[in-house]
Design an enzyme around this catalytic site. Structure first.
Site, PDB file in Angstrom:
ATOM      1  N   SER A 105     -35.655 -47.812   8.480  1.00 24.97           N
ATOM      2  CA  SER A 105     -34.330 -48.394   8.655  1.00 24.97           C
ATOM      3  C   SER A 105     -33.240 -47.340   8.454  1.00 24.97           C
ATOM      4  O   SER A 105     -33.173 -46.368   9.178  1.00 24.97           O
ATOM      5  CB  SER A 105     -34.152 -49.580   7.712  1.00 24.97           C
ATOM      6  OG  SER A 105     -32.930 -50.233   7.934  1.00 24.97           O
ATOM      7  N   ASP A 259     -27.661 -50.018  12.354  1.00 28.80           N
ATOM      8  CA  ASP A 259     -28.416 -49.152  11.445  1.00 28.80           C
ATOM      9  C   ASP A 259     -29.544 -48.474  12.206  1.00 28.80           C
ATOM     10  O   ASP A 259     -29.656 -48.607  13.435  1.00 28.80           O
ATOM     11  CB  ASP A 259     -28.914 -49.932  10.233  1.00 28.80           C
ATOM     12  CG  ASP A 259     -29.913 -51.022  10.591  1.00 28.80           C
ATOM     13  OD1 ASP A 259     -30.033 -51.363  11.786  1.00 28.80           O
ATOM     14  OD2 ASP A 259     -30.580 -51.552   9.671  1.00 28.80           O
ATOM     15  N   ASP A 261     -32.834 -48.729  12.647  1.00 27.17           N
ATOM     16  CA  ASP A 261     -33.774 -49.459  13.495  1.00 27.17           C
ATOM     17  C   ASP A 261     -33.093 -50.564  14.284  1.00 27.17           C
ATOM     18  O   ASP A 261     -33.754 -51.367  14.940  1.00 27.17           O
ATOM     19  CB  ASP A 261     -34.936 -50.012  12.669  1.00 27.17           C
ATOM     20  CG  ASP A 261     -34.489 -50.952  11.557  1.00 27.17           C
ATOM     21  OD1 ASP A 261     -33.331 -50.856  11.110  1.00 27.17           O
ATOM     22  OD2 ASP A 261     -35.308 -51.789  11.115  1.00 27.17           O
ATOM     23  N   ASP A 263     -31.643 -53.344  13.727  1.00 21.62           N
ATOM     24  CA  ASP A 263     -31.780 -54.784  13.516  1.00 21.62           C
ATOM     25  C   ASP A 263     -30.559 -55.368  12.808  1.00 21.62           C
ATOM     26  O   ASP A 263     -30.420 -56.587  12.716  1.00 21.62           O
ATOM     27  CB  ASP A 263     -33.064 -55.114  12.745  1.00 21.62           C
ATOM     28  CG  ASP A 263     -33.111 -54.502  11.346  1.00 21.62           C
ATOM     29  OD1 ASP A 263     -32.274 -53.636  11.032  1.00 21.62           O
ATOM     30  OD2 ASP A 263     -34.017 -54.875  10.572  1.00 21.62           O
TER      31      ASP A 263
END
Length: 482
Positions: A105, A259, A261, A263
């Site tokens: 992340s 961010d 990743d 999501d």
């Protein structure tokens, strides 16, 4: 006696995350893959696992090792290549297969991790299988972190590749139609993360979809897991500075930050001001309530316990059924499914949708915000103000050596000073002095799962009250000789 390694330092409440290769090595990834297949996939009748990865350099080797572990159990692996975490959830849902996303992340480049899910993007957390995965993986490694036994001798699974990016983009476009909104200029900060891949596909024409009435101004779209411009963590105000400046400089209508990743999605208004995730939760929640009402249903909305009081106040006034949960995506996802909730939101900018297998997707939340903004004539700052009636502190961390003792001291002080306040321990400690009471305020203290920190969130009816409560609680938390 063979010394078994302790993986509890990297397999936490929601996922796997650690420094590569010291904590998360290919050997550990292989053990986790074998354990996931043996403890979760095979017992539930699964025959394949979908695997994706973000832009980190360590990803390919870890994916290869994980795939070896999965296939050793006779389970096939479907690699979807570079993707966002919600792209992996889309693949898990649309293919009805368990999934593994290799990402850390927003963490720095030296980290990587694994987010696991069951078929249909259903969560795997400590209480829903992750503890069993950890225990089994530990038994597959020796004290030096190497495999303790030979590969399985049965029929191995196969590894194949599938590209789902175009289907992912078309699916999201089908959930929220923004083709008829007024023209909008949108600055997007991908932070060198996976939004650099997904934004051109969903908001542009890279996936072969028709153009939208959007002028997208890209910031840091180059996929680079070293994060050369700033950390891919928009929750930290310093990482929004470039986006805020670009929105003003380009006279844009809105800014979006994702961010690493991709999501989570954060929103900036036309003046460069950050729009709180709670305001986004309320805005998207109202849209979903309207849609449920049009279908003759009462909407159920999930929110965690540190979102703004504006969320239950505004959405409750719209006759939604509100369910309050602990912080954390595995808890939210489980509650979403159990309650058949149409939408859920967190203070950390995770947004969950029934139409997306109850999973979180920042891109779908962004489409909702663009639809709301482009469907009327007011600027985003005016629109967001409607959903931001209270003053909040944001999350404040304090280093402590005895978190339980500090929380108890704060509880004693506040129950003595405000006997009418309500105290609950759903997640940490929340003290509420609100309904029918003056002054109106609440605060929550939660201990970090990974660090010696206490996290404080305060909200009040106005800024003066918020500042007083914030400072009073911090003085108790940070008192010496605890």
């Amino acid at each position: 006696m063979v010394r078994v390694p302790d993986l509890s330092n990297i397999i936490k409440a929601y996922d796997v995350r650690g420094v590569v290769p010291d904590e998360l090595s290919p050997a550990v990834a292989r053990a986790v893959g074998e354990a996931f297949a043996a403890a979760v996939v095979v017992p539930e009748g699964g025959a394949r696992v979908v695997v994706g990865q973000d832009m980190r350099d360590s990803g390919p080797a870890l994916v290869e090792a994980f795939a070896e572990g999965v296939t050793s159990q006779g389970v096939d692996v479907v690699r979807i290549g570079s993707c966002s975490t919600d792209g992996l959830y889309f693949a898990s849902g649309s293919l009805d297969a368990p999934g593994a996303m290799f990402t850390a992340s927003h963490n720095p480049a030296r980290y990587n991790g694994i987010k696991l899910c069951r078929a249909g993007a259903r969560p795997v957390g400590q209480e829903t299988g992750l503890a069993q995965v950890r225990e089994l993986a530990e038994g597959l490694l020796d004290g030096a972190g190497q495999a303790t036994r030979a590969p399985q001798t049965g029929q191995a699974g196969q590894v194949g590749d599938v590209d789902v990016l175009g289907e992912y983009a078309a699916f999201l476009r089908g959930l929220v139609d923004i083709s008829g909104v007024r023209p909008l200029k949108v600055v997007v900060d991908a932070g060198n993360g996976m939004a650099g891949l997904t934004v051109p596909a969903v908001l542009g024409t890279a996936a072969g979809l028709p153009g939208l009435p959007l002028e997208v101004v890209p910031l840091y779209f180059e996929l680079d897991g070293t994060f050369p411009n700033h950390e891919a963590n928009p929750l930290e105000p310093a990482n929004l500075v470039d986006l805020q400046a670009a929105v003003v400089a380009h006279e844009a209508d809105i800014g979006l930050a994702f961010d690493g990743d991709a999501d989570r999605c954060f929103v900036v208004d036309e003046r460069g001001g950050a729009v709180s995730p709670s305001a986004v939760t309320a805005l998207v929640g109202m849209r979903e309530i309207d849609r449920e009402r049009a279908a003759g249903r009462t909407a159920t909305i999930i929110h965690n316990l540190i979102t703004s009081r504006a969320v239950p106040d505004l959405l409750g006034a719209a006759e939604a059924r509100l369910v309050r949960t602990r912080v954390g995506h595995s808890f939210i996802k489980q509650s979403m499914a159990e309650q058949d909730a149409v939408f859920g939101g967190e203070h950390s900018a995770h947004y969950y949708f029934r139409d997306f297998w109850f999973a979180d997707t920042g891109m779908l939340a962004a489409l909702h915000v663009l639809a709301a903004l482009g469907g009327q004539s007011h600027p985003l700052s005016a629109l967001a103000e409607m959903y931001t009636p209270y003053s909040a502190s944001g999350e404040i961390n304090s280093t402590v050596t005895d978190a339980a003792g500090v929380v108890e001291r704060v509880r004693e002080a506040y129950t003595r000073a405000y006997p009418e306040a309500v105290v609950d321990t759903l997640d940490g400690m929340t003290v509420t002095h609100w309904d029918g009471l003056h002054p109106q305020w609440w605060f929550n203290l939660r201990a970090s799962n990974t660090e010696p920190l206490l996290r404080l969130n305060v909200e009040a009816a106005d800024e003066d009250i918020m500042i007083k409560v914030r400072d009073d609680v911090l003085s108790l938390v940070r008192e010496e000789n605890v």
